[in-house]
Design a protein around this motif. Structure first.
Motif, PDB file in Angstrom:
ATOM      1  N   ARG A  82     -20.612  -5.708   5.249  1.00  0.00           N
ATOM      2  CA  ARG A  82     -19.785  -6.899   4.995  1.00  0.00           C
ATOM      3  C   ARG A  82     -18.476  -6.833   5.772  1.00  0.00           C
ATOM      4  O   ARG A  82     -18.048  -7.796   6.406  1.00  0.00           O
ATOM      5  CB  ARG A  82     -19.504  -7.002   3.494  1.00  0.00           C
ATOM      6  CG  ARG A  82     -18.644  -8.213   3.106  1.00  0.00           C
ATOM      7  CD  ARG A  82     -18.001  -7.967   1.767  1.00  0.00           C
ATOM      8  NE  ARG A  82     -17.173  -6.757   1.833  1.00  0.00           N
ATOM      9  CZ  ARG A  82     -16.830  -6.013   0.776  1.00  0.00           C
ATOM     10  NH1 ARG A  82     -17.271  -6.330  -0.421  1.00  0.00           N
ATOM     11  NH2 ARG A  82     -16.068  -4.938   0.925  1.00  0.00           N
ATOM     12  N   ASP A  83     -17.814  -5.674   5.741  1.00  0.00           N
ATOM     13  CA  ASP A  83     -16.529  -5.543   6.445  1.00  0.00           C
ATOM     14  C   ASP A  83     -16.696  -5.768   7.942  1.00  0.00           C
ATOM     15  O   ASP A  83     -15.870  -6.427   8.579  1.00  0.00           O
ATOM     16  CB  ASP A  83     -15.935  -4.159   6.181  1.00  0.00           C
ATOM     17  CG  ASP A  83     -15.510  -3.982   4.723  1.00  0.00           C
ATOM     18  OD1 ASP A  83     -15.361  -5.011   4.028  1.00  0.00           O
ATOM     19  OD2 ASP A  83     -15.352  -2.821   4.286  1.00  0.00           O
ATOM     20  N   ARG A  84     -17.749  -5.198   8.536  1.00  0.00           N
ATOM     21  CA  ARG A  84     -17.956  -5.366   9.964  1.00  0.00           C
ATOM     22  C   ARG A  84     -18.264  -6.827  10.314  1.00  0.00           C
ATOM     23  O   ARG A  84     -17.822  -7.334  11.346  1.00  0.00           O
ATOM     24  CB  ARG A  84     -19.110  -4.474  10.443  1.00  0.00           C
ATOM     25  CG  ARG A  84     -18.858  -2.991  10.261  1.00  0.00           C
ATOM     26  CD  ARG A  84     -17.695  -2.520  11.124  1.00  0.00           C
ATOM     27  NE  ARG A  84     -17.474  -1.092  11.010  1.00  0.00           N
ATOM     28  CZ  ARG A  84     -16.621  -0.518  10.162  1.00  0.00           C
ATOM     29  NH1 ARG A  84     -15.876  -1.270   9.338  1.00  0.00           N
ATOM     30  NH2 ARG A  84     -16.486   0.797  10.127  1.00  0.00           N
ATOM     31  N   LEU A  85     -18.989  -7.499   9.449  1.00  0.00           N
ATOM     32  CA  LEU A  85     -19.306  -8.902   9.704  1.00  0.00           C
ATOM     33  C   LEU A  85     -18.079  -9.795   9.556  1.00  0.00           C
ATOM     34  O   LEU A  85     -17.899 -10.758  10.316  1.00  0.00           O
ATOM     35  CB  LEU A  85     -20.414  -9.376   8.754  1.00  0.00           C
ATOM     36  CG  LEU A  85     -21.811  -8.850   9.071  1.00  0.00           C
ATOM     37  CD1 LEU A  85     -22.790  -9.240   7.964  1.00  0.00           C
ATOM     38  CD2 LEU A  85     -22.302  -9.385  10.403  1.00  0.00           C
ATOM     39  N   LEU A  86     -17.230  -9.491   8.593  1.00  0.00           N
ATOM     40  CA  LEU A  86     -15.991 -10.263   8.453  1.00  0.00           C
ATOM     41  C   LEU A  86     -15.113 -10.085   9.683  1.00  0.00           C
ATOM     42  O   LEU A  86     -14.465 -11.037  10.142  1.00  0.00           O
ATOM     43  CB  LEU A  86     -15.256  -9.840   7.189  1.00  0.00           C
ATOM     44  CG  LEU A  86     -15.926 -10.239   5.864  1.00  0.00           C
ATOM     45  CD1 LEU A  86     -15.147  -9.675   4.684  1.00  0.00           C
ATOM     46  CD2 LEU A  86     -16.043 -11.758   5.744  1.00  0.00           C
ATOM     47  N   ALA A  87     -15.112  -8.874  10.230  1.00  0.00           N
ATOM     48  CA  ALA A  87     -14.349  -8.640  11.462  1.00  0.00           C
ATOM     49  C   ALA A  87     -14.936  -9.436  12.622  1.00  0.00           C
ATOM     50  O   ALA A  87     -14.201 -10.033  13.433  1.00  0.00           O
ATOM     51  CB  ALA A  87     -14.345  -7.141  11.792  1.00  0.00           C
ATOM     52  N   ALA A  88     -16.276  -9.478  12.706  1.00  0.00           N
ATOM     53  CA  ALA A  88     -16.913 -10.247  13.769  1.00  0.00           C
ATOM     54  C   ALA A  88     -16.634 -11.734  13.611  1.00  0.00           C
ATOM     55  O   ALA A  88     -16.347 -12.435  14.596  1.00  0.00           O
ATOM     56  CB  ALA A  88     -18.415  -9.981  13.761  1.00  0.00           C
ATOM     57  N   ARG A  89     -16.691 -12.232  12.362  1.00  0.00           N
ATOM     58  CA  ARG A  89     -16.434 -13.659  12.132  1.00  0.00           C
ATOM     59  C   ARG A  89     -15.023 -14.035  12.549  1.00  0.00           C
ATOM     60  O   ARG A  89     -14.780 -15.106  13.106  1.00  0.00           O
ATOM     61  CB  ARG A  89     -16.664 -14.004  10.661  1.00  0.00           C
ATOM     62  CG  ARG A  89     -16.524 -15.481  10.363  1.00  0.00           C
ATOM     63  CD  ARG A  89     -16.929 -15.836   8.952  1.00  0.00           C
ATOM     64  NE  ARG A  89     -16.026 -15.269   7.963  1.00  0.00           N
ATOM     65  CZ  ARG A  89     -16.125 -15.494   6.645  1.00  0.00           C
ATOM     66  NH1 ARG A  89     -17.123 -16.243   6.186  1.00  0.00           N
ATOM     67  NH2 ARG A  89     -15.277 -14.944   5.796  1.00  0.00           N
ATOM     68  N   GLY A  90     -14.060 -13.126  12.299  1.00  0.00           N
ATOM     69  CA  GLY A  90     -12.679 -13.412  12.673  1.00  0.00           C
ATOM     70  C   GLY A  90     -12.476 -13.522  14.167  1.00  0.00           C
ATOM     71  O   GLY A  90     -11.515 -14.158  14.626  1.00  0.00           O
TER      72      GLY A  90
END
Length: 681
Positions: A641-649
């Motif tokens: 989840r954390d890595r995906l939130l970083a990618a989305r940003g």
């Protein structure tokens, strides 16, 4: 009228009898039950008791005044005729024999005994129904065949004004709307008869072609909104001068084409619809046929009194139907069949919807013509004008627009991708027109079949309950779904009224053994392709081998699983795994993220989005391993989840083409990570 001296081989013409029979009661106006047309009894009750009938001479005058002109397809083989030369005496009854009719008609010339039969009914003070019944020796069509074919045109006449107020041309069954026209400007209607089946539409534009969407329409039925059509008239779809072409099927008997049957010695291939308009096997074609000829206006047959009779190919005699009521008890012939596939459940002939002819005077609409009016607005108008107790048409509507998954991005994509050149460059498949009209079959207590118009299949009067809809066509793998209907309103089948099919040459069967109460299928670029309850104990559907798909399966027990399917491996069958719950979500998430990371590497160089996605892929794979090992996987899902939130940003700052491609996929992955986290907690 003289009948030809020739009789079908081995049969003798039965003499009229004087005993009191069922038909004598019908002549006297007794109630009747429907045969092969559904539950018409309820309709009769809505119409009330019929008024006294017009005198015979008055009925004959009305029939001659409104006797229609019939225009057939250039490839038509069976024209209106007199069935009496083909009767036999059987078990004390006079029967029109199917073998005798087809075999005898084939040797009797092009227009043997041209005849149309009329029946006139008084419906109110100033309203009459003038029925024109035409008999053909055989019906060869796409969804149905039978030995005898009765078709009906009803002209509802205002006798005070001396003009017709409604034309109603019969479709194939009660679940298929008739083609109707309110307040026509023409006094003598023209009937356009469909190739092989003789189902009818009235033509009011003097074009000898049926118009539904282009120019002034030839019907005034109510409209639906479905797929690309904002106003689609709900009538029978006669594919003629607009829309797609429609191939005719080859009827079979005892496993062979009907013209090769030993009891039809005089019937040859030339006596059936010509080969260029016919397909023998749906599954043998790799894709929908593109060389089926469009309709070509052909022979016209008119009444003797028609002023344009000199321009016609033949003239018919107009006779009262009571003559046949006096002489004929029944029409018969063995059940015919043809190929109609159903996904994985019964890949063979489905013939339960095939019908045999119903004697006209035993049909409730013979005595109660108002029962056959399809359109509720038309019923309301007649009720208001003539003080009739005429209820709206009962039953609901089922409608769906058929589309085909084709390789490449030349068709329709998901809304977020439609205006993106980058998405079209990447898309493997898209949704296009099916290329030819298709077949629709509703299977329930009373099966019904129809053909599409412009790719749209529509049924009316679908009762409350559970049903199965199957769509099939030449060169297409079959599509099927189950649905429940409340018996009212409108049900849009498929995904918001869109039904996605696949050409045989590119079809891959995907299925699972676990019973499913809901199946959703999304292609990465083409969007949602299936959202329904699949038929059968498990589920099965066909997908295009070039696409990339997400399958969500909701089990009968409430369990849920999600699967990634990339069928480009060349396999013809793909079995979906049995993982459910957290294991299924994590396994899918890992595969989906791997595909997304690969896409990011192809469209980006050295971007932080790629780094974050690669890290998410590793964390998802690790979470799956830990879950399989019985250890806590929650922490690793949190990393995903954390890595995906970083990618989305970081996606919002990408160049437009890359952002359009990656933003929807990253957002979907974020949703899945939250779902996975909840599943393992």
């Amino acid at each position: 009228m003289k009948h030809p001296p020739r009789r079908p081989k081995g049969f003798a013409r039965a003499a009229p009898r004087t005993r009191v029979q069922r038909r004598d009661l019908l002549k006297a106006g007794a109630g009747v039950g429907g045969l092969g047309l559904g539950s018409y009894g309820a309709w009769q009750a809505l119409q009330g008791s019929p008024d006294p009938q017009p005198r015979a001479e008055d009925g004959a005058v009305l029939a001659r005044r409104y006797a229609p002109r019939y225009v057939f397809d250039a490839r038509e083989r069976w024209f209106p005729t007199d069935p009496r030369p083909y009767t036999v005496e059987r078990d004390g009854e006079t029967v029109v024999d199917g073998f005798a009719a087809l075999d005898g008609y084939s040797t009797a010339g092009r227009f043997p005994n041209p005849t149309v039969w009329y029946n006139v009914r008084r419906l109110g003070e100033n309203l009459r129904a003038v029925q024109f019944w035409s008999y053909s020796a055989f019906d060869q069509f796409t969804v149905n065949f039978h030995w005898h074919d009765w078709e009906l045109l009803q002209v509802f006449v205002d006798t005070a004004a001396g003009e017709p107020v409604l034309l109603s041309a019969s479709a194939h069954s009660r679940k298929v709307p008739n083609n109707e026209f309110l307040d026509p400007s023409t006094a003598r209607p023209t009937v356009l008869a469909e190739l092989g089946s003789h189902a009818a539409a009235t033509e009011v534009n003097d074009s000898e072609g049926f118009q539904r969407l282009s120019g002034p329409a030839d019907l005034t039925n109510r409209t639906l909104s479905v797929a690309d059509f904002a106003a689609f008239p709900l009538g029978y779809g006669l594919p003629r001068d607009e829309g797609l072409t429609l191939p005719v099927s080859m009827p079979e008997l005892d496993g062979a084409p009907v013209h090769k049957h030993p009891e039809l010695p005089n019937v040859t291939r030339d006596d059936l619809v010509p080969p260029e308009a016919t397909v023998r096997s749906f599954s043998a074609l790799s894709s929908p046929p593109v060389d089926i000829p469009r309709r070509e206006p052909g022979p016209s047959v008119v009444h003797d009194d028609d002023r344009v009779a000199s321009d016609a190919d033949a003239t018919y005699e107009l006779r009262p139907m009571r003559e046949l009521v006096d002489e004929i008890d029944d029409f018969d012939g063995p059940q015919l069949s043809f190929e109609f596939a159903v996904p994985r459940l019964a890949e063979d002939a489905v013939a339960s919807h095939l019908t045999t002819v119903s004697t006209p005077w035993e049909q409730p609409r013979y005595e109660s013509p108002l029962a056959d009016i399809s359109d509720s607005r038309h019923r309301q108008v007649l009720a208001e004008r003539y003080g009739l107790d005429l209820q709206p048409r009962l039953g609901g509507v089922v409608v769906g627009a058929v589309r085909t998954l084709a390789e490449g991005a030349g068709g329709d994509l998901r809304p977020e991708y439609r205006e993106s050149d980058a998405a079209r460059d990447r898309a493997s498949v898209s949704l296009v027109s099916p290329g030819a009209e298709v077949l629709g079959l509703i299977q329930s207590e009373n099966p019904a079949a129809t053909v599409s118009a412009h790719g749209v299949v529509a049924f009316q009067d679908v009762p409350e309950g559970d049903h199965r809809l199957t769509v099939n066509g030449p060169g297409l793998a079959p599509y099927a779904e189950r649905f429940s209907h409340d018996g009212e309103g409108e049900h849009r089948a498929g995904t918001e009224g869109r039904l996605a099919t696949v050409p045989n040459e590119n079809a891959v069967a995907v299925g699972g053994e676990r019973p499913a109460r809901r199946l959703r299928v999304d292609e990465d670029y083409a969007g949602r392709l299936y959202d329904a309850r699949p038929p059968g104990e498990g589920f099965a559907l066909y997908l295009h081998r070039a696409g990339a798909y997400t399958l969500e399966v909701e089990g009968e027990d409430g369990s849920r699983s999600v699967h990634r399917v990339n069928p480009d491996s060349g396999d013809t069958d793909i079995a979906v795994g049995e993982r459910v719950g957290a294991a299924s979500v994590l396994n899918y998430l890992a595969e989906y993220l791997a595909d997304t990371a690969e896409l990011a590497r192809e469209v980006l160089e050295g971007e932080g989005v790629t780094t974050a996605l690669d890290a998410a892929v590793k964390a998802a794979a690790r979470a799956t391993e830990l879950l399989d090992a019985g250890n806590a996987a929650g922490a690793q899902v949190g990393v995903v989840r954390d890595r995906l939130l970083a990618a989305r940003g970081r996606v919002d700052g990408l160049p437009e083409d890359a952002r359009v491609l990656l933003a929807p996929r990253v957002e979907r992955a974020v949703e899945l990570s939250a779902e996975a986290e909840a599943a393992v907690s």
